[in-house]
Design an enzyme around this catalytic site. Structure first.
Site: not given
Lengths: 365, 365
Positions: A223, A227
């Site tokens: 995750d 980003k």
């Protein structure tokens, strides 16, 4: 001002919060806004004649037959009598692969869906080439502020730094609320966490709802890597994919294929000594361990993993499950421009999406 | 896209940095930008036929006779064959009183000039009523990001919180680079500043260029009060003027009328014990003293002055001459959305102004 039409796909936590925020916004907006499609797995509300769906009662409206995606959805929106904004509140990679088609037809897109922007660089290129952001005439705009830091003004700030001619040298930060909470509790500034091991901290975080149902989905660092991929690409780095740079997973190799989350958590304690050593090494040097993402434009490097930070640093001082993003640029010099706060949650994520929708409204003629 | 015309008044430190940033931006902008006026006290460069002034060599261009303000300037800009953005890089209150006239004629304004926004509430009302920001058709837009925190995204973030329906409850922060530097050196987190008294810290800050030539212009708190006034008004508070709420001046009453800055600094040491007591009181409670501005929407209070902060707080951890602004809102709950970084300096202030100019470009049809 001419009416703008909004189509919403996905109505989970973020989607519902978004619809309720949009209802409030539309009720006071000078520009008329008409929502003509709300579609989720369990329900489709389609306004065939483009009259506005009542945003107060949509969830109890009878479901019509859903529009297939992308075919029927595209046909429906492309025939709309005015400009359309498609809001993708899903996290579906399949939907993201069709963004370019909508953009080319003049349909703008706002979304918190990281997939489109952190998969292959080819998909990224295709999407941006089709968008009005880079000046493609007649195309739709695309904004995705909420893909990094939820409602925090991260991407808009990066964009303004770049547009006004600043040189972004590096970006570093804590990009995951889960990792933030976990390390603030495992390795607090005070050094004393009551003797809790890493596995126990993970279990606690899970019980408090700070992790995914299977904490490995947080601990694998992917995750955060997604980003970082988005930030790096916006800064001009040609990052091939979200796994094309070093990512330190906190899931021990031997536990990757353990079947259930519970079994994983039970066995994670066997590795507590490794994490304890990392933590104590950092403390001996007067620092604390944090799980961060970093990118360096000058060396063309992107990385995700554990790093030691000086106790006086802003990253070390972070609290709760807050995110922090530090921009090091030519103009800001030695000291960074820092943005900090909750980087997850339905309301703040929905706010990021609505903020993007407002940006599109301002740009639509 | 149609050409946009830019007129620049003021070319001091910020103004020069702005012109050089604009030159770079205009050279790559898809939308043609033509600068038709640069006017400062010592020079006027007017392009009577609206052809672009060369931004690389403007400062050595022969000065034409200056346009009177507002009369001739307004006439010249209002006759322009396309949309105009007036950039006010002065800090003149006199210029600010005429903003509404330009806005009404469809001329947009971007500026770091705090005066227009922190003087009387009537002037604020007149300006906003005349602007396109609140939907006045045919009027110009007005943006002034750099009036608070220079290039930091403070006002844009506040605007987005409000527009998307969040409730801003309070805003608190260190809004002055001078005050930041001064208290980081007088009352550092470690507690030990080598025994320096407050007056010595002020003298040092002045020698390093962190204060105005007369440090009383910083110590009186008025600069912070002006910024608070702007934030409070944007949040909906009807602040009458920048002096209509409690401001704690660090200039002792008896030294207000001392003639020179040097004489003031010499006598300031007589008050060192007062400041020492404030500092020690804070330390006894485990905190540090900082000079902050705060506003509370719920209690309708605005204030500027010394306050004690927990050593673990983000405000206490601030370094150098950085600013920090904490937004406490309904959506962000207990923990604030925080923006931090250099809040002064020609390059970052100019960046805030150019960012605003880009926002106007995006909105111009």
């Amino acid at each position: 001002m001419s009416k703008v039409y909004v189509a919403i796909i996905g109505a989970g936590g973020v989607g519902k919060a978004f619809i309720s925020q949009l209802a409030q916004y539309a009720s006071t907006s000078r520009r008329p806004i008409s929502t003509i499609l709300i579609q989720r797995s369990s329900q489709a509300v389609v306004s065939k004649d483009y009259s506005p769906i009542d945003l107060a009662s949509w969830s109890s409206a009878p479901s019509t037959s859903p529009l297939s995606f992308p075919e029927e959805t595209h046909r429906f929106l492309a025939s709309c009598p005015g400009p359309v904004i498609l809001v993708d509140n899903t996290s579906s990679a399949a939907i993201a692969t069709h963004y370019a088609r909508f953009l080319t037809s003049g349909i703008s897109i706002v979304t918190p869906n990281k997939k489109a922007f952190s998969d292959s660089i080819e998909l990224w290129d295709t999407i941006y080439a089709a968008s009005a952001n880079n000046g493609h005439p007649g195309a739709g705009y695309i904004f995705h502020e909420a893909t990094v830091g939820a409602g925090l003004p991260v991407l808009s700030t990066l964009k303004e730094l770049l547009e006004t001619g600043d040189e972004v040298r590096r970006i570093e930060g804590v990009f995951s609320g889960t990792m933030s909470f976990l390390f603030n509790s495992f390795a607090p500034l005070s050094g004393d966490n009551g003797g809790k091991g890493f596995a126990e901290c993970v279990s606690e975080a899970r019980e408090l709802g700070y992790t995914e149902p299977d904490p490995r989905d947080d601990l694998n660092g992917l995750d955060v890597a997604r980003k970082l991929t988005i930030l790096a690409r916006m800064s001009g780095l040609r990052v091939k994919s979200a796994t094309s740079f070093p990512i330190q997973s906190l899931v021990p190799k031997s536990l990757e294929s353990v079947e259930t989350a519970e079994a994983f958590l039970e066995r994670l304690g066997q590795f507590d000594n490794d994490m304890k050593k990392v933590k104590e090494d950092a403390e001996r040097g007067g620092g604390v361990t944090r799980f961060v993402g970093a990118m360096n434009v000058e060396t063309n490097e992107v990385s995700v993993g554990l790093k030691t930070f000086d106790k006086g640093s802003a990253i070390a001082g972070l609290k709760g499950s807050d995110n922090i993003i530090s921009f090091y640029t030519k103009r800001y010099g030695e000291r960074a421009l820092i943005i900090q706060g909750a980087g997850a949650g339905a309301e703040v994520t929905a706010m990021g999406v609505l903020g993007d929708l407002i940006k599109v409204l301002q740009r639509l003629k």
